[in-house]
Design a protein around this motif. Structure first.
Motif, short mmCIF file in Angstrom:
data_model
loop_
_atom_site.label_atom_id
_atom_site.label_comp_id
_atom_site.label_asym_id
_atom_site.label_seq_id
_atom_site.Cartn_x
_atom_site.Cartn_y
_atom_site.Cartn_z
N ARG A 343 0.83 -1.22 0.00
CA ARG A 343 0.00 0.00 0.00
C ARG A 343 0.86 1.26 0.00
N ALA A 344 1.94 1.24 0.79
CA ALA A 344 2.81 2.41 0.89
C ALA A 344 3.53 2.70 -0.43
N ILE A 349 4.16 5.98 -5.43
CA ILE A 349 4.24 6.10 -6.89
C ILE A 349 3.08 6.92 -7.44
N GLU A 350 1.90 6.74 -6.86
CA GLU A 350 0.74 7.52 -7.29
C GLU A 350 0.97 9.02 -7.06
N ALA A 351 1.58 9.35 -5.92
CA ALA A 351 1.90 10.75 -5.62
C ALA A 351 2.92 11.31 -6.63
N LEU A 352 3.91 10.48 -6.98
CA LEU A 352 4.91 10.91 -7.96
C LEU A 352 4.29 11.07 -9.35
N GLU A 353 3.30 10.22 -9.66
CA GLU A 353 2.57 10.35 -10.94
C GLU A 353 1.81 11.67 -10.99
N GLU A 354 1.13 11.99 -9.90
CA GLU A 354 0.29 13.20 -9.86
C GLU A 354 1.10 14.48 -10.04
N LEU A 360 3.80 5.87 -15.64
CA LEU A 360 3.63 4.42 -15.73
C LEU A 360 2.89 4.02 -17.00
N LYS A 361 2.05 4.91 -17.54
CA LYS A 361 1.28 4.57 -18.73
C LYS A 361 2.18 4.57 -19.96
#
Length: 477
Positions: A343-344, A349-354, A360-361
């Motif tokens: 989860r962490a 990674i989601e925060a870095l994507e935002e 990642l896409k």
């Protein structure tokens, strides 16, 4: 050391060496480390306090305190010149510097220079293998190092026969490329360590007798095939998870392996997942009654530094260790914190994507370097392209092959492995191209249709004398 002893210096081994020295006080001892040692402050101090000299050669990040004595590691210097060199590259440059010092002290003795020049070239060949096999970024220096190392390895007529020549024969390789190192030569040498038989690789690499080289090479090649068979078996289980969409909603792929397999092949499994998904991955060996689980991480996504991503979780208590490079590292995690770690990592990674730091896409645009016809494909073109090594940050040329489909078939074992026979636009020449687990809607028998195939020019794995494309994308016009 063998993998089960742990990487690098450890205090048990140091204590054994000191005991040997005490039994033989007149014998001089020196410990030289390769690709490890820069964080072993306590161990190095213990050796030196017992009158054992040390030289550390490494390319990993040091801790705040540097070991005593001679330490050769570009990452300990503020300018960090050469920080993307692999361990073999670092040790080769140390040999170059020693050569310069020896040569100057010999007052330009040409016989002395000639005696040392071949071992230096020999070492350069091995440094080239290490640079590719350790997945180092292709900086300008690394490109030059691999280019000249490959040049030496491939000019076999102008030098004595070396062990790599015998291994090259096992793989039926005419001329070694960077890809051959990654998937054949380097993989075979590495297989011996993965299966806990490092002495097989060591004896092979130091062999000087031509007839013995063949036997040593065949032994290494056998271990390569053993590992390949085992890896293929476990990969099929992982591939099913990928096909079933198990990793679709994850940003980081934590792969838990419950089969009884050597720790050494975990990197191959992680590499397979990161290649298929575009996401960072780590294969973890799950063992009963053990809370500390060893694993291996890989990342083929150039927007992510794997080591920088993982190391902050050590302080948070979710990881025990993470050591290696931006695209490959060894890790130890806690069995009771796997879900929390997953989860962490996903959240990070989601925060870095935002904020736009990570992608990642897949990118929809495909840059084609050149359009070609079947008649353009020949060994001269292949050799010209493959004189250089390639990596995530230095991509191989993408060619677009235009032609007509005259036959479509598939593998008996997997209907998604599809064969296309492509005919030239200008004459009767044709080429065979395979796609692996590639599922666009065009696989219905498109006979006699014009087609464009984008990919990299490679040898046909079934017949290395033939060339084909490693397919990236296909369009039927």
């Amino acid at each position: 050391p063998n993998r089960h002893n742990g990487y690098g210096l450890n205090m048990n081994w140091c204590e054994e060496l000191v005991m040997r020295k005490k039994k033989d006080p007149d014998h001089k001892y020196m410990v030289v480390t390769f690709d490890n040692g820069v964080t072993k402050v306590k161990e190095i101090k213990y050796l030196r306090n017992n009158n054992i000299e040390t030289i550390v050669t490494d390319h990993h990040e040091p801790d705040k305190e540097i070991p005593e004595g001679i330490v050769v590691d570009p990452k300990k210097d503020s300018e960090k010149i050469g920080e993307e060199l692999c361990g073999a590259g670092i040790s080769w440059l140390l040999c170059v510097q020693l050569y310069r010092v020896f040569f100057e002290n010999k007052n330009n003795d040409m016989d002395f220079k000639k005696a040392l020049s071949f071992p230096l070239q020999y070492g350069l060949g091995y440094a080239a293998i290490g640079t590719v096999a350790d997945m180092m970024p292709m900086t300008v220096f690394n490109i030059a190092l691999v280019y000249h190392g490959l040049k030496f390895l491939n000019e076999s007529k102008n030098r004595p026969r070396i062990p790599i020549d015998a291994l090259k024969d096992c793989f039926n390789i005419q001329e070694i490329t960077g890809k051959d190192i990654g998937f054949s030569i380097g993989a075979a040498i590495n297989a011996c360590g993965q299966i806990e038989k490092i002495e097989t690789a060591y004896n092979f690499l130091i062999e000087s007798d031509a007839s013995q080289m063949i036997k040593r090479a065949e032994a290494v090649y056998e271990e390569y095939n053993n590992i390949k068979t085992l890896t293929k078996k476990v990969k099929s289980l992982i591939q099913k998870d990928i096909d079933d969409g198990y990793y679709d909603n994850k940003k980081f792929c934590l792969i838990l392996i419950k089969e009884n397999i050597p720790h050494g092949i975990l990197g191959k499994l992680a590499n397979h997942v990161t290649t298929c998904t575009g996401k960072p991955a780590a294969a973890i060996l799950v063992q009963e009654n053990k809370n500390e689980l060893k694993g291996s991480g890989r990342c083929q996504n150039s927007s992510i530094n794997l080591l920088e991503l993982l190391q902050p979780f050590i302080k948070k208590g979710l990881l025990k260790t993470a050591n290696g490079h931006k695209s490959a590292c060894g890790i130890v995690i806690y069995a009771d914190k796997v879900e929390e770690l997953q989860r962490a990592l996903d959240a990070k990674i989601e925060a870095l994507e935002e904020c736009g730091e990570v992608t990642l896409k897949p990118v929809n645009d495909l840059v084609i370097d050149s359009s070609i016809d079947v008649t353009d494909i020949n060994m001269s073109l292949f050799n010209e392209i493959n004189k250089l090594p390639y990596s995530m940050n230095f991509n191989a040329p993408v060619l677009c092959l235009n032609g007509e489909v005259i036959e479509v078939g598939h593998s008996k074992n997997n209907v998604n492995n599809v064969k296309y026979i492509i005919k030239s636009q200008f004459n009767d020449k044709f080429i065979e191209v395979w796609t692996w687990n590639y599922k666009p809607d065009i696989f219905n028998k498109n006979i006699h249709k014009k087609i464009s195939i984008a990919g990299n020019l490679v040898r046909d794995f079934r017949n290395p004398k033939n060339l084909t494309l490693d397919v990236i994308d296909i369009k039927v016009s």
